[in-house]
Design a protein around this motif. Structure first.
Motif, PDB file in Angstrom:
ATOM      1  N   ALA A  32       0.830  -1.209   0.000  1.00  0.00           N
ATOM      2  CA  ALA A  32       0.000   0.000   0.000  1.00  0.00           C
ATOM      3  C   ALA A  32       0.858   1.249   0.000  1.00  0.00           C
ATOM      4  O   ALA A  32       0.519   2.259  -0.637  1.00  0.00           O
ATOM      5  N   GLY A  33       1.986   1.182   0.714  1.00  0.00           N
ATOM      6  CA  GLY A  33       2.911   2.310   0.705  1.00  0.00           C
ATOM      7  C   GLY A  33       3.487   2.561  -0.670  1.00  0.00           C
ATOM      8  O   GLY A  33       3.623   3.711  -1.105  1.00  0.00           O
ATOM      9  N   GLU A  34       3.816   1.461  -1.367  1.00  0.00           N
ATOM     10  CA  GLU A  34       4.303   1.594  -2.746  1.00  0.00           C
ATOM     11  C   GLU A  34       3.240   2.231  -3.630  1.00  0.00           C
ATOM     12  O   GLU A  34       3.540   3.116  -4.454  1.00  0.00           O
ATOM     13  N   ALA A  35       1.998   1.764  -3.464  1.00  0.00           N
ATOM     14  CA  ALA A  35       0.905   2.309  -4.275  1.00  0.00           C
ATOM     15  C   ALA A  35       0.713   3.795  -4.013  1.00  0.00           C
ATOM     16  O   ALA A  35       0.255   4.540  -4.898  1.00  0.00           O
ATOM     17  N   ALA A  36       1.079   4.241  -2.815  1.00  0.00           N
ATOM     18  CA  ALA A  36       0.948   5.664  -2.477  1.00  0.00           C
ATOM     19  C   ALA A  36       2.153   6.481  -2.931  1.00  0.00           C
ATOM     20  O   ALA A  36       2.187   7.698  -2.710  1.00  0.00           O
TER      21      ALA A  36
END
Length: 274
Positions: free
Chosen positions: A193-197
């Motif tokens: 999710a951090g990567e997606a952000a």
């Protein structure tokens, strides 16, 4: 704290969990000359431990030449029916059987070990760093002294909780036995999710890993409940509240998913024990 048993201690299987228990017992002062390990191919870390303490190791249970005071059963379920008959011939009338094998009920062991004292236990993977939680159930043959022996063995890798109802072990397995995998998966998902952000993959993984382990340490150290700790870091209208609104959404939030996951693991445990 010194640990001793009234006779030889046989490890039937010395994989990661059996090896963790052995390591914990040795750290507590167990005399390695009283230990026999039966395992044809222990993991390298366990092999190193056995060599370091000059512990007698045999590849097959038929090669064991002692009557154990305690047999720790930690073999894989698929070879259980091959190993148990041999172990049953080794056991004496006072031998305590402690099983950490998944999917085998006390009644399964009683079929092989007639009139034996049997403890069925479910540890979890934090035992590897002596932070495990083990839930144990004794059969009617286990004396107070034998229960103390089992407790001394299992507590070498963390906390021990005793229950009288074996039927609860399937739910225990679903929560604490399988639970570490859920937490690891949470860390995976948080990193993705951090990567997606927009975060770099390495940074996202570093932050997720540190956050999950740090929050776990805080939960362990605090007298507050998980719910109270959550509320303490959730400012009304803030970023955490926005995220928790998604995670707690009725019908498809995290609670629903976790309830379904634990139910699925519980049912699988019951199926394996049939």
């Amino acid at each position: 704290m010194s640990v001793a048993f009234n006779g030889p201690l046989l490890f039937a299987g010395a994989g990661k969990m059996g090896g963790a228990i052995l390591k914990g017992l040795l750290a507590r002062g167990l005399d390695p000359s009283t230990v026999v390990v039966q395992d044809p191919a222990p993991p390298q870390a366990v092999m190193d431990l056995l060599a370091e303490h000059a512990i007698k190791t045999v590849p097959d249970a038929a090669a064991v030449d002692v009557t154990p005071a305690v047999i720790l059963v930690a073999v894989k379920p698929q070879i259980m029916d091959d190993v148990l008959p041999v172990l049953a011939r080794l056991a004496g009338p006072q031998t305590l059987i402690v099983s950490i094998a998944a999917g085998r009920r006390i009644a399964n062991f009683e079929q092989y070990f007639a009139d034996a004292a049997v403890v069925r236990a479910m540890p979890n993977t934090p035992a590897a760093i002596l932070r495990g939680t083990t839930v144990a159930v004794p059969n009617a043959k286990v004396s107070d002294a034998q229960r103390a022996v089992a407790d001394a063995m299992l507590s070498a890798v963390g906390d021990v909780i005793w229950l009288d109802d074996e039927d609860l072990l399937d739910a225990v397995t679903a929560v604490s036995g399988s639970g570490p995998a859920y937490v690891f998966y949470l860390a995976e998902c948080l990193a993705r999710a951090g990567e997606a952000a927009g975060l770099d993959a390495a940074l996202a993984q570093q932050l997720a890993r540190a956050t999950v382990s740090g929050a776990g340490a805080l939960l362990d150290a605090s007298d507050l409940s998980a719910a109270d700790l959550r509320r303490n870091v959730t400012s009304p209208g803030g970023t955490t509240a926005a995220a928790l609104e998604v995670l707690s959404a009725p019908g498809d939030g995290l609670q629903k998913l976790m309830t379904e996951a634990v139910a699925a693991a519980t049912q699988r445990g019951r199926d394996l024990a049939k």
